[in-house]
Motif scaffolding. Sequence first.
Motif, PDB file in Angstrom:
ATOM      1  N   GLY A 414      -6.675   2.599   7.795  1.00 27.29           N
ATOM      2  CA  GLY A 414      -5.509   1.742   7.962  1.00 27.29           C
ATOM      3  C   GLY A 414      -4.434   2.405   8.801  1.00 27.29           C
ATOM      4  O   GLY A 414      -4.371   3.628   8.936  1.00 27.29           O
ATOM      5  N   SER A 415      -3.580   1.588   9.370  1.00 28.95           N
ATOM      6  CA  SER A 415      -2.451   2.101  10.160  1.00 28.95           C
ATOM      7  C   SER A 415      -1.206   2.120   9.291  1.00 28.95           C
ATOM      8  O   SER A 415      -1.115   1.408   8.284  1.00 28.95           O
ATOM      9  N   PRO A 416      -0.190   2.923   9.663  1.00 25.96           N
ATOM     10  CA  PRO A 416       1.008   3.063   8.827  1.00 25.96           C
ATOM     11  C   PRO A 416       1.753   1.753   8.594  1.00 25.96           C
ATOM     12  O   PRO A 416       2.435   1.604   7.574  1.00 25.96           O
ATOM     13  N   ASP A 417       1.655   0.804   9.521  1.00 29.09           N
ATOM     14  CA  ASP A 417       2.403  -0.443   9.377  1.00 29.09           C
ATOM     15  C   ASP A 417       1.628  -1.515   8.615  1.00 29.09           C
ATOM     16  O   ASP A 417       2.100  -2.647   8.469  1.00 29.09           O
ATOM     17  N   GLU A 418       0.445  -1.198   8.103  1.00 26.91           N
ATOM     18  CA  GLU A 418      -0.349  -2.161   7.345  1.00 26.91           C
ATOM     19  C   GLU A 418      -0.168  -1.937   5.848  1.00 26.91           C
ATOM     20  O   GLU A 418      -0.085  -0.797   5.375  1.00 26.91           O
ATOM     21  N   ALA A 419      -0.118  -3.029   5.095  1.00 29.47           N
ATOM     22  CA  ALA A 419      -0.119  -2.928   3.641  1.00 29.47           C
ATOM     23  C   ALA A 419      -1.508  -2.478   3.180  1.00 29.47           C
ATOM     24  O   ALA A 419      -2.520  -3.020   3.624  1.00 29.47           O
ATOM     25  N   LEU A 420      -1.533  -1.502   2.302  1.00 31.07           N
ATOM     26  CA  LEU A 420      -2.815  -0.928   1.880  1.00 31.07           C
ATOM     27  C   LEU A 420      -3.701  -1.982   1.219  1.00 31.07           C
ATOM     28  O   LEU A 420      -4.916  -2.012   1.455  1.00 31.07           O
ATOM     29  N   ASP A 421      -3.111  -2.859   0.428  1.00 31.21           N
ATOM     30  CA  ASP A 421      -3.913  -3.901  -0.223  1.00 31.21           C
ATOM     31  C   ASP A 421      -4.579  -4.819   0.803  1.00 31.21           C
ATOM     32  O   ASP A 421      -5.697  -5.306   0.575  1.00 31.21           O
ATOM     33  N   ASP A 422      -3.908  -5.059   1.921  1.00 31.54           N
ATOM     34  CA  ASP A 422      -4.494  -5.912   2.959  1.00 31.54           C
ATOM     35  C   ASP A 422      -5.731  -5.251   3.570  1.00 31.54           C
ATOM     36  O   ASP A 422      -6.729  -5.927   3.871  1.00 31.54           O
TER      37      ASP A 422
END
Length: 531
Positions: A414-422
């Motif tokens: 994941g990237s830093p600007d993404e919500a982990l749950d997403d």
Amino acid sequence: MRIRHNDYGQPPAPARQELTVTVVIPAHGCQDTLDLTLAALSAQTYPAGLMDVVVVDDGSPVPLTAPKIIRAPEGGWGRAWAVQAGVEAATGDVVLVLDADMVPVPEHVAMHMRWHHLADYLVVLGWIDFTSSRPPSPEDLLRKPYEEFFDLAGQRHDWAEAIIEAHDGLRTAPNSLAGHVHVGATASYRRAFLLEAGGLDTSLVLAEDTELGYRLTQAGAVFVPDPEARAWHLGLPTAMRDYPAMKRHNDPYVADRVPYRRYLRTDRGRQWLVPYVDAVVVAEGYEDTRAAVDALLASDLPDLRVTVVGAWDTLAAGRRSPLNEPLLDLRLLYAAFEHDSRVRLATVFEPSAPFVLRCPPGWTAGHGTVSGLVQHLEARDGGLLNLALEENEHGVTTVRLERTAAFARARRVGSPDEALDDVVHELFGVEWLDGRQYGFARRPATYPRRVPQPEPVDKEVLRLRKRIAALQAETQQLRREAAKGARDAERWKGKAEAWRREAVKRDRTVLRRAVRKIGLTSFVRRPGATS
């Protein structure tokens, strides 16, 4: 590259050749087979400038010789020690572990390496062919195709190949199953990923590859068995020569460390090194937090551990007001759970189990709630279950059941600007459920409750109660016997009627035969005849 579940797709083509690789060979007293392994590695199609080989001598009685060789550390012995020493000494981007009785085909390393150029969390497993043929010399080995020297033995890794075949090369294998087929005789990893997962467990003499497969799964690994990365195994391994003895030795070690092997954890009273579920409760009010923790500990899942997260380091010693100090609730929680071996008091939570259950204080789980949620998540191979408990002006109160492997992979890709749950939803799936339907409830209004003490009972009353209970039991038994007698009578009545009908039929038959025999048929009146 983002891979959903274990679906790694098709082999990449054309294969890139940019990463460096160190082949690590653990060896003990096997110079003859080691020489064949080294000869086969000298003929690999992967660029020689990107590949080096490290042999780790695991305390051989006669020291081994090789172009690049190191010795296992002092005080340690066994394959796990040797492999870990080789991993630490490796300089390649990728580590390919190869046993010293393996003869890899010329494309072996290249087939491993084509996958590692796609993503840094792949674990590639070579394909092993067993042979009992007399091996050639290292010089002769390089003159002909290996099939001219080696005949296939009848034995194979049938159990592993059955799992691979049943799940489309592991592409459809559930997360908890894919790592089962991790066999260390030919396996490769990104070196950094392997070290992040903890490397080899050097306390194990056997089953170290089984345990490593579990931890790689928890780190977010995708397992890729490649039939084109073939290698010949000279002779049969110990597991095939004496499987019952190997299993007897390995089972207690594996049971303690690999919670996925549920069939090894059938003793309900046991506790294990690695739990199946890590439950987390944040320390708040004493009654609310204790209610949540006690309910979780009473779960029907025996290998569950609870971590209570709180500022335990703020509980200073010294004089204080016992009933009115600001940290009284935190201190009472510490006193309640300090000596419970299934409870950890931590300032920061670090997962160690395949599943993490995050439960808010003030809510209690039912006896079968946790096991039911885990079964639900496993049946769907999901990454996260959100269970809604209630909604108020502050938002929705939820319980979360997280798959550790799913969140580890999501953090990696994941990237830093993404919500982990997403990201977890993209990789494994996220589902919402009603928490109350799964047995969650608010804690009792008064907690802990005082257990009511029974009132004294007169001895004569107690005697009469016992007599009444005995008479009631005797009455029930007589009723059962009477009912059985009625059923038996009805059954015998039916049989008697059947016997009667059979006897009448038999008598008529005998009578007809007798009449025909004595020639009296003329005396038998036919229908319509006159006298």
